[in-house]
Design an enzyme around this catalytic site. Structure first.
Site, PDB file in Angstrom:
ATOM      1  N   LYS A  77       1.032  -1.251  -0.025  1.00  0.00           N
ATOM      2  CA  LYS A  77      -0.264   0.042   0.053  1.00  0.00           C
ATOM      3  C   LYS A  77       0.872   1.445   0.010  1.00  0.00           C
ATOM      4  O   LYS A  77       2.047   1.381   0.493  1.00  0.00           O
ATOM      5  CB  LYS A  77      -0.784   0.020   1.237  1.00  0.00           C
ATOM      6  CG  LYS A  77      -1.891   1.107   1.460  1.00  0.00           C
ATOM      7  CD  LYS A  77      -2.745   0.800   2.740  1.00  0.00           C
ATOM      8  CE  LYS A  77      -3.643   1.796   2.887  1.00  0.00           C
ATOM      9  NZ  LYS A  77      -4.496   1.264   4.119  1.00  0.00           N
ATOM     10  N   SER A  92      -9.546   1.993   3.212  1.00  0.00           N
ATOM     11  CA  SER A  92      -8.406   2.978   2.390  1.00  0.00           C
ATOM     12  C   SER A  92      -7.342   2.031   1.337  1.00  0.00           C
ATOM     13  O   SER A  92      -6.727   2.390   0.510  1.00  0.00           O
ATOM     14  CB  SER A  92      -7.463   3.619   3.296  1.00  0.00           C
ATOM     15  OG  SER A  92      -6.844   2.792   4.164  1.00  0.00           O
ATOM     16  N   SER A 109     -10.495  -0.922   6.973  1.00  0.00           N
ATOM     17  CA  SER A 109      -9.837  -0.493   5.507  1.00  0.00           C
ATOM     18  C   SER A 109      -9.092  -1.667   4.769  1.00  0.00           C
ATOM     19  O   SER A 109      -8.617  -1.659   3.816  1.00  0.00           O
ATOM     20  CB  SER A 109      -8.753   0.515   5.806  1.00  0.00           C
ATOM     21  OG  SER A 109      -9.084   1.864   6.015  1.00  0.00           O
TER      22      SER A 109
END
Length: 483
Positions: free
Chosen positions: A74, A149, A173
């Site tokens: 990420k 996210s 997330s």
């Protein structure tokens, strides 16, 4: 190896092929490159691949559990020296100063960081539609979102780019992107995956990192590699009694399962999501488990206000340092949602933050006492199916802190509670909407019982059998195996 062959394997299967010398890490790297070229222009899930990482992939597997499989991380600090821009113009050009300790363990276990995936800005919005990289699209329907996210990670795994990808979860997330993209997303117990070198668990204990996967055995094997404290951690969670791979294979019997389909926030639950959740409850009952409707009783408005305080205080504490580091003005570089949270956080005093933490402590006790009477809690992951991109536009002008959390509510009403209380929770790809979109179902266990979550998940996975795709879903429309 052809792309249609590559995408048919989970990480464990690829590792076995590597160990037998039937493929090489270098060949897998070429598959990743080809998959990104095929599907990423439509998805906008992968920000970049790292040429140096791909070029250094060897022609022979390493003597590690995963043997040199390339994966993606990420857009947060994970590996020293790699870009970590948090999906924000404020952090453009920022690079991670240190390896995350859990990542060194995964790397030592044979994973190679081959590139980075999109995130919502600083992980705040539950929509991966960042000011820096734009919207990430859902492989099942390119007009729909991927939540957030860790949305880029979810889209990349679902579309066949990699068998698993790294993400993090501070309010849902990992679990919500997994639900929206038809994947498995585990949020481990607080402290199971260390946040070292910066914290036991980031965001005052709310956040943890882990992986999004396509199979329970990959989830278990990855957790075996990276769990455990680091020297200097302020507390240590009790170690599992056996490996998670072994625990996964112990078929559970006569579990007491609480079923909850009433949103604690009062947000409307999509009827198809409710129906999918009840269908999973019936499946668990068919295994001989006892399922009854029950819910923890706690003060949701007080919990929500405490969540706002903690998130906003964290933003107020950390955004100015990033602005100084990058030589930018917050007012110019932050997107509207994160800037609204930051502004509100600047007015929070120490006493208000301490009271918010006290609310979290009370809620943790209440949820812990509730789960003492059950083995598992079964809920939807999100209250909605994947929404059209732009429905909860985090970059719209005029949004305030309350608006940020109003946007979060449909996705985090069932997930954020367990970031506060620390229990492990997993989203499983067990539902489909009438128009073919994935619906995720969440299981929650008592603190420290990832072993039971994985065993229950494996029981369902085995029941589904060998139907095509992830858990018999088939493949999304945008998929590397189509090229």
């Amino acid at each position: 190896m052809r792309l249609d062959e590559y995408v048919s394997h989970d990480g464990t299967s690829l590792a076995r092929l590597l160990a037998r010398g039937e493929i090489t890490p270098r060949q897998l790297g070429r598959c990743v490159e080809a998959a990104v070229a095929a599907v990423n222009p439509a998805l906008n899930a992968v920000i970049e691949l790292y040429p140096d990482a791909l070029e250094s992939l060897p022609e022979a597997a390493s003597a590690t559990p995963f043997g040199g499989i390339p994966t993606l991380t990420k857009d947060f600090p994970v590996e020293a020296g790699r870009p970590a821009e948090f999906g924000s113009r404020l952090a453009q050009g920022f690079r991670a100063a240190h390896d995350a300790v859990y990542w060194t363990r995964l790397r030592n276990g044979g994973l190679v960081n081959a590139g980075r995936t999109t995130s919502s800005e600083f992980g705040v919005p539950a929509a991966t539609e960042s000011p820096l990289y734009g919207a990430t699209r859902n492989p099942w329907n390119l007009q729909r979102g991927v939540a957030g996210s860790s949305g880029g990670a979810a889209a990349a795994v679902a579309a066949g780019i990699v068998p698993f990808a790294q993400g993090s979860d501070g309010g849902g997330s990992i679990r919500n992107p997994a639900a929206f993209c038809g994947l498995i997303g585990l949020k481990p117990s607080r402290g199971r995956v260390t946040g070292s070198p910066n914290a036991n668990a980031p965001l005052l204990g709310l956040a943890t990192a882990f992986m999004l996967t396509r199979s329970v055995r990959d989830t278990a094997a990855l957790l075996d590699l990276c769990h455990g404290p680091d020297a200097g951690d302020g507390y240590e969670i009790v170690a599992p009694a056996q490996t998670y791979l072994d625990a996964m294979q112990r078929t559970p019997s006569a579990l007491r399962i609480a079923l909850c389909t009433t949103a604690w926030s009062g947000v409307r639950l999509d009827p198809e999501v409710a129906a999918a959740t009840r269908s999973v409850a019936e499946r668990f009952a068919s295994f001989g488990h006892h399922v009854e409707e029950a819910s923890p009783d706690f003060d949701y408005p007080a919990f929500l206000h405490a969540q706002k305080v903690i998130w906003a205080a964290d933003a107020a504490a950390h955004m100015p340092a990033m602005a100084r580091h990058r030589g930018r003005r917050l007012e110019d570089a932050l997107g509207p949602s994160v800037h609204a949270l930051y502004r509100w956080g600047c007015g929070i005093g120490g006493a208000e933050l301490i009271e918010a933490l006290a609310v979290y402590d009370r809620v943790t006790r209440q949820v812990g006492r509730f789960l003492a009477g059950y083995d598992l809690l079964l809920t939807p992951t999100s209250a909605i199916a994947p929404e059209p991109i732009g429905t909860f536009d985090p970059n719209r002008a005029g949004i305030d802190a309350d608006g940020v959390f109003d946007d979060l509510a449909p996705k985090e009403t069932f997930t954020a509670l367990f970031n506060a209380t620390g229990q492990p929770a997993i989203s499983l790809p067990l539902g489909r909407s009438g128009d073919g979109l994935p619906i995720g179902i969440q299981l929650v266990a008592r603190f420290g019982r990832e072993d039971l979550l994985l065993a229950a998940a494996r029981q369902i996975e085995e029941d589904i059998g060998e139907a095509p795709g992830i858990w018999g879903q088939g493949h999304p429309a945008t998929h590397a195996g189509n090229f």
